[in-house]
Design a protein around this motif. Structure first.
Motif, PDB file in Angstrom:
ATOM      1  N   ALA A  35     -10.727   6.030   2.832  1.00 18.06           N
ATOM      2  CA  ALA A  35     -10.491   4.600   2.065  1.00 18.06           C
ATOM      3  C   ALA A  35      -9.504   4.134   2.945  1.00 18.06           C
ATOM      4  O   ALA A  35      -8.539   4.702   3.344  1.00 18.06           O
ATOM      5  CB  ALA A  35     -10.366   4.653   0.829  1.00 18.06           C
ATOM      6  N   TRP A  36      -9.528   2.712   2.744  1.00 18.91           N
ATOM      7  CA  TRP A  36      -8.252   1.927   3.263  1.00 18.91           C
ATOM      8  C   TRP A  36      -7.799   1.201   1.945  1.00 18.91           C
ATOM      9  O   TRP A  36      -8.437   0.712   0.981  1.00 18.91           O
ATOM     10  CB  TRP A  36      -8.689   0.603   4.099  1.00 18.91           C
ATOM     11  CG  TRP A  36      -9.083   1.002   5.380  1.00 18.91           C
ATOM     12  CD1 TRP A  36     -10.307   1.595   6.077  1.00 18.91           C
ATOM     13  CD2 TRP A  36      -8.156   1.506   6.623  1.00 18.91           C
ATOM     14  NE1 TRP A  36     -10.209   2.038   7.293  1.00 18.91           N
ATOM     15  CE2 TRP A  36      -9.020   1.807   7.546  1.00 18.91           C
ATOM     16  CE3 TRP A  36      -6.891   1.239   6.711  1.00 18.91           C
ATOM     17  CZ2 TRP A  36      -8.222   2.221   8.874  1.00 18.91           C
ATOM     18  CZ3 TRP A  36      -6.301   1.400   7.945  1.00 18.91           C
ATOM     19  CH2 TRP A  36      -6.924   1.916   8.894  1.00 18.91           C
ATOM     20  N   PHE A  37      -6.230   1.111   1.734  1.00 19.83           N
ATOM     21  CA  PHE A  37      -5.598   0.457   0.588  1.00 19.83           C
ATOM     22  C   PHE A  37      -4.684  -0.544   1.496  1.00 19.83           C
ATOM     23  O   PHE A  37      -4.427  -0.487   2.526  1.00 19.83           O
ATOM     24  CB  PHE A  37      -4.978   1.445  -0.124  1.00 19.83           C
ATOM     25  CG  PHE A  37      -5.464   2.388  -0.965  1.00 19.83           C
ATOM     26  CD1 PHE A  37      -6.257   3.263  -0.465  1.00 19.83           C
ATOM     27  CD2 PHE A  37      -5.695   2.077  -2.390  1.00 19.83           C
ATOM     28  CE1 PHE A  37      -7.157   4.310  -1.085  1.00 19.83           C
ATOM     29  CE2 PHE A  37      -6.413   3.029  -3.334  1.00 19.83           C
ATOM     30  CZ  PHE A  37      -6.839   4.013  -2.654  1.00 19.83           C
ATOM     31  N   ARG A  38      -4.374  -1.440   0.491  1.00 16.86           N
ATOM     32  CA  ARG A  38      -3.232  -2.627   1.147  1.00 16.86           C
ATOM     33  C   ARG A  38      -2.284  -2.511  -0.067  1.00 16.86           C
ATOM     34  O   ARG A  38      -2.451  -2.682  -1.187  1.00 16.86           O
ATOM     35  CB  ARG A  38      -3.851  -3.601   1.709  1.00 16.86           C
ATOM     36  CG  ARG A  38      -4.588  -4.732   0.466  1.00 16.86           C
ATOM     37  CD  ARG A  38      -5.137  -5.583   1.167  1.00 16.86           C
ATOM     38  NE  ARG A  38      -5.909  -6.643   0.280  1.00 16.86           N
ATOM     39  CZ  ARG A  38      -6.700  -7.737   0.528  1.00 16.86           C
ATOM     40  NH1 ARG A  38      -6.882  -7.889   2.010  1.00 16.86           N
ATOM     41  NH2 ARG A  38      -7.161  -8.344  -0.475  1.00 16.86           N
ATOM     42  N   GLN A  39      -1.065  -2.894   0.486  1.00 17.19           N
ATOM     43  CA  GLN A  39      -0.044  -3.410  -0.643  1.00 17.19           C
ATOM     44  C   GLN A  39       0.684  -4.690   0.087  1.00 17.19           C
ATOM     45  O   GLN A  39       1.404  -4.862   1.120  1.00 17.19           O
ATOM     46  CB  GLN A  39       0.938  -2.243  -0.689  1.00 17.19           C
ATOM     47  CG  GLN A  39       2.037  -2.584  -1.634  1.00 17.19           C
ATOM     48  CD  GLN A  39       2.827  -1.445  -2.284  1.00 17.19           C
ATOM     49  OE1 GLN A  39       2.865  -0.249  -1.475  1.00 17.19           O
ATOM     50  NE2 GLN A  39       3.467  -1.649  -3.260  1.00 17.19           N
ATOM     51  N   GLY A  40       0.376  -5.785  -0.674  1.00 18.94           N
ATOM     52  CA  GLY A  40       1.111  -7.097  -0.406  1.00 18.94           C
ATOM     53  C   GLY A  40       2.247  -7.286  -0.580  1.00 18.94           C
ATOM     54  O   GLY A  40       2.897  -6.325  -1.698  1.00 18.94           O
ATOM     55  N   PRO A  41       3.223  -8.160  -0.382  1.00 17.66           N
ATOM     56  CA  PRO A  41       4.610  -8.510  -0.878  1.00 17.66           C
ATOM     57  C   PRO A  41       4.510  -8.645  -2.365  1.00 17.66           C
ATOM     58  O   PRO A  41       4.112  -9.444  -2.893  1.00 17.66           O
ATOM     59  CB  PRO A  41       4.968  -9.732  -0.205  1.00 17.66           C
ATOM     60  CG  PRO A  41       4.228  -9.821   0.933  1.00 17.66           C
ATOM     61  CD  PRO A  41       2.903  -9.096   0.835  1.00 17.66           C
ATOM     62  N   GLY A  42       5.484  -7.702  -2.974  1.00 15.97           N
ATOM     63  CA  GLY A  42       5.513  -7.982  -4.309  1.00 15.97           C
ATOM     64  C   GLY A  42       4.469  -7.374  -5.205  1.00 15.97           C
ATOM     65  O   GLY A  42       4.278  -7.742  -6.551  1.00 15.97           O
ATOM     66  N   LYS A  43       3.327  -6.619  -4.475  1.00 15.31           N
ATOM     67  CA  LYS A  43       1.967  -6.370  -5.086  1.00 15.31           C
ATOM     68  C   LYS A  43       1.920  -4.782  -5.442  1.00 15.31           C
ATOM     69  O   LYS A  43       2.691  -4.064  -4.435  1.00 15.31           O
ATOM     70  CB  LYS A  43       1.057  -7.136  -4.536  1.00 15.31           C
ATOM     71  CG  LYS A  43       1.140  -8.438  -4.626  1.00 15.31           C
ATOM     72  CD  LYS A  43      -0.097  -9.037  -3.745  1.00 15.31           C
ATOM     73  CE  LYS A  43      -0.338 -10.511  -3.920  1.00 15.31           C
ATOM     74  NZ  LYS A  43      -1.614 -10.972  -3.221  1.00 15.31           N
ATOM     75  N   GLU A  44       1.305  -4.253  -6.140  1.00 11.18           N
ATOM     76  CA  GLU A  44       0.996  -2.873  -6.162  1.00 11.18           C
ATOM     77  C   GLU A  44      -0.089  -2.674  -5.060  1.00 11.18           C
ATOM     78  O   GLU A  44      -0.956  -3.662  -4.479  1.00 11.18           O
ATOM     79  CB  GLU A  44       0.058  -2.547  -7.582  1.00 11.18           C
ATOM     80  CG  GLU A  44       1.315  -2.693  -8.677  1.00 11.18           C
ATOM     81  CD  GLU A  44       0.824  -2.211  -9.872  1.00 11.18           C
ATOM     82  OE1 GLU A  44       1.212  -2.044 -11.110  1.00 11.18           O
ATOM     83  OE2 GLU A  44      -0.515  -1.728 -10.158  1.00 11.18           O
TER      84      GLU A  44
END
Length: 124
Positions: A35-44
């Motif tokens: 899978a691919w995940f992502r984490q944006g600024p200030g986010k989980e």
């Protein structure tokens, strides 16, 4: 030693495209759902897309459906995420992952191995 190494991130204008790669060593990606995940600024950290170990089934979060495509090249032991029509809200650190098991929306607890991540920045 298992290593997942992402590449292909960068800065792109809204509407543009990027292709992320995840090269694996010490593990055969086709033996795992991934899978691919992502984490944006200030986010989980959030799930973005997943692919069953057999490659027969894929899943995406609603916000990327029709724009992102997850795939795998088993011969090269590489997973990809083709990202088209990028939006500023796609800005995040993107991580590839090998999962304990596949679900339609994977959670971080489902991950056995993580990559180190690659930054994607989309300007408006």
């Amino acid at each position: 030693q298992v290593q997942l190494v992402e590449s292909g991130g960068g800065l792109v204008q809204a509407g543009g495209s990027l292709r992320l790669s995840c090269a694996a060593s010490g593990v055969t990606l086709s033996s795992y759902s991934t899978a691919w995940f992502r984490q944006g600024p200030g986010k989980e950290r959030e799930f973005v897309a997943g692919i069953l170990w057999s490659g027969e089934t894929t899943s995406y979060i609603d916000s990327v459906k029709g724009r992102f495509t997850i795939s795998r090249d088993n011969a090269k032991n590489i997973m990809y995420l083709q990202m088209n029509n990028l939006k500023p809200e796609d800005t995040a650190f993107y991580y590839c992952a090998a999962l304990y098991y596949y679900t339609a929306v994977s959670r971080t607890n489902d991950v056995r191995f993580w990559g180190q991540g690659t930054q994607v920045t989309v300007s408006s």
